[in-house]
Motif scaffolding. Sequence first.
Motif, mmCIF file in Angstrom:
data_model
loop_
_atom_site.group_PDB
_atom_site.id
_atom_site.type_symbol
_atom_site.label_atom_id
_atom_site.label_comp_id
_atom_site.label_asym_id
_atom_site.label_seq_id
_atom_site.Cartn_x
_atom_site.Cartn_y
_atom_site.Cartn_z
ATOM 1 N N GLU A 7 62.761 108.519 116.025
ATOM 2 C CA GLU A 7 62.189 107.246 115.571
ATOM 3 C C GLU A 7 63.173 106.641 114.286
ATOM 4 N N LEU A 8 63.518 107.549 113.517
ATOM 5 C CA LEU A 8 64.204 107.121 112.396
ATOM 6 C C LEU A 8 65.695 106.740 112.809
ATOM 7 N N VAL A 9 66.252 107.575 113.597
ATOM 8 C CA VAL A 9 67.562 107.268 114.304
ATOM 9 C C VAL A 9 67.442 105.960 114.843
ATOM 10 N N ALA A 15 69.170 98.783 112.630
ATOM 11 C CA ALA A 15 69.040 98.024 111.157
ATOM 12 C C ALA A 15 70.116 99.160 110.461
ATOM 13 N N PRO A 16 71.138 99.445 110.481
ATOM 14 C CA PRO A 16 71.928 100.695 110.202
ATOM 15 C C PRO A 16 72.035 100.623 108.502
ATOM 16 N N ARG A 17 72.078 99.561 107.813
ATOM 17 C CA ARG A 17 72.103 99.227 106.366
ATOM 18 C C ARG A 17 70.958 98.885 105.716
ATOM 19 N N ALA A 18 69.822 99.037 106.367
ATOM 20 C CA ALA A 18 68.299 98.323 105.801
ATOM 21 C C ALA A 18 68.193 99.386 104.621
ATOM 22 N N SER A 19 67.638 98.896 103.686
ATOM 23 C CA SER A 19 67.153 99.904 102.563
ATOM 24 C C SER A 19 65.941 100.732 103.118
ATOM 25 N N MET A 182 86.193 99.298 104.203
ATOM 26 C CA MET A 182 86.015 99.683 105.296
ATOM 27 C C MET A 182 86.172 101.072 105.736
ATOM 28 N N ARG A 183 87.258 101.572 104.750
ATOM 29 C CA ARG A 183 87.353 103.158 104.785
ATOM 30 C C ARG A 183 86.206 103.996 104.151
ATOM 31 N N ALA A 184 85.586 103.355 102.961
ATOM 32 C CA ALA A 184 84.193 103.976 102.700
ATOM 33 C C ALA A 184 83.084 103.815 103.749
ATOM 34 N N LEU A 185 82.974 102.727 104.196
ATOM 35 C CA LEU A 185 82.040 102.441 105.136
ATOM 36 C C LEU A 185 82.135 103.471 106.404
ATOM 37 N N GLY A 186 83.358 103.559 106.904
ATOM 38 C CA GLY A 186 83.827 104.611 107.829
ATOM 39 C C GLY A 186 83.486 106.139 107.486
ATOM 40 N N ILE A 187 83.299 106.312 106.258
ATOM 41 C CA ILE A 187 82.754 107.580 105.893
ATOM 42 C C ILE A 187 81.365 107.931 105.880
ATOM 43 N N ASP A 188 80.602 106.503 105.399
ATOM 44 C CA ASP A 188 79.189 106.419 105.103
ATOM 45 C C ASP A 188 78.726 105.206 105.380
ATOM 46 N N GLY A 189 78.374 104.625 106.372
ATOM 47 C CA GLY A 189 78.211 103.202 106.606
ATOM 48 C C GLY A 189 76.758 102.849 105.666
ATOM 49 N N ARG A 190 76.273 103.637 104.990
ATOM 50 C CA ARG A 190 75.145 103.552 104.262
ATOM 51 C C ARG A 190 75.471 103.571 102.847
ATOM 52 N N GLY A 216 79.039 89.788 109.035
ATOM 53 C CA GLY A 216 78.822 88.648 109.548
ATOM 54 C C GLY A 216 79.869 88.004 110.365
ATOM 55 N N GLY A 217 80.973 88.202 109.810
ATOM 56 C CA GLY A 217 82.051 87.670 110.515
ATOM 57 C C GLY A 217 82.674 88.437 111.583
ATOM 58 N N LYS A 218 81.999 89.459 112.120
ATOM 59 C CA LYS A 218 82.253 90.100 113.343
ATOM 60 C C LYS A 218 83.673 90.969 113.129
ATOM 61 N N TYR A 219 83.963 91.425 111.939
ATOM 62 C CA TYR A 219 85.287 92.121 111.939
ATOM 63 C C TYR A 219 84.961 93.944 111.768
ATOM 64 N N VAL A 220 83.790 94.046 111.698
ATOM 65 C CA VAL A 220 83.142 95.439 111.859
ATOM 66 C C VAL A 220 81.680 95.511 112.191
ATOM 67 N N SER A 221 81.522 96.392 113.111
ATOM 68 C CA SER A 221 79.958 96.633 113.441
ATOM 69 C C SER A 221 79.671 97.938 112.852
ATOM 70 N N VAL A 222 78.362 97.991 112.175
ATOM 71 C CA VAL A 222 77.796 99.183 111.716
ATOM 72 C C VAL A 222 77.096 99.822 112.648
ATOM 73 N N ARG A 223 76.935 101.048 112.867
ATOM 74 C CA ARG A 223 76.324 101.701 113.997
ATOM 75 C C ARG A 223 76.051 103.086 113.415
ATOM 76 N N CYS A 224 74.923 103.774 114.086
ATOM 77 C CA CYS A 224 74.351 104.829 113.854
ATOM 78 C C CYS A 224 74.666 105.792 115.077
ATOM 79 N N ASP A 225 75.561 107.032 114.833
ATOM 80 C CA ASP A 225 76.145 107.647 115.840
ATOM 81 C C ASP A 225 75.124 109.253 115.813
ATOM 82 N N VAL A 226 75.148 109.869 116.908
ATOM 83 C CA VAL A 226 74.036 110.877 116.913
ATOM 84 C C VAL A 226 74.827 112.027 117.677
#
Length: 331
Positions: A7-9, A15-19, A182-190, A216-226
């Motif tokens: 459920e959490l995943v 909503a990968p960056r929701a608080s 982008m590099r930092a978000l690539g390591i941890d998107g949260r 928002g400009g669609k340069y990157v998409s944030v996603r949760c991988d499992v």
Amino acid sequence: MTERDLELVSALQVAPRASWEDLSRVLGVHPTTLARRWARLVEAGLARVSIAPGPELLRMMDVAFVELTCQNDRVQEVAETLIPDERLMSIQFIAGSAHLLLTVAAAGRSLSSFLLTTIGSLDGVLHYAVRTVTSQIIDASLWHFRALPASKIRRLSQLHQEAGKAGEGTPAVMDAPNRALMRALGIDGRTSLRELAATAGISALAAARRVSRLIGGKYVSVRCDVARRGSGRSYSAILWGSMRPDRFPSTDILDRVPALRVMTSVTGTNNIHIVVWLNNPMDLLDVEQQLLDAIGGLTIEDRRIVLRTFKFNGAKLNEDGTIAQIIPMAY
């Protein structure tokens, strides 16, 4: 993973960056409990939040699928040699005429250099075949486990849309601060805005504005991988097919074909690349029929079952599929 973990995943896939506070209101679980549960999943290598290039960034890069045919006794050696390369999103060992399928995202139009210099100098590689990506039809960030009621998915989707709304329609320049973000978000998107600001050497307000533009400009998409073992989607299959561009499906196809993970258009004899996630290879025929029923004019000419994944979206994987090491992409 437990049902609560799924459920959490699932929530973080939407909503990968929701608080944690916002997620708490949707899931009905205390924020501290959610944060602790997520930390445990990350520590065990079972999940991560990261980024992938969006449509606007893809236009600035060479993105391609490269199939490698290797000497039979050197397949793993070749794969492990390539893992540290920051241009490689994924490395998969596949059942078929080739041994390895690489997903390449080469910044600065450097695909030719990757093929001529990196692949060309690798001992053990006998042949390669390249399919260049020409458009992204269904993005992997849209897929989720569907472990939550539709009402909660809608609330989570709204949170995610609101997060990037401020950056819609605003161009982003790929300067040093954005590349650091982008590099930092690539390591941890949260990663928090405070930490992102420190990494990029900018203010927290500037970091918030830039991250909003990137998403928002669609340069990157944030996603949760499992890690998929035991998750109900333990296998993946690669399908190559063909269809007319005017018949490309919209994202609502995900409701009709839940196993569909990715669809892109590519160059070559077949112009469609499809990834589906399965619980068992025996499920492939049913999923293939669902695709053919849902997409008029689609033909499927070739299929590959992924036997092992060495690297996935910039993360080195253990043999059991758990995440071992993050190797951020050079976007």
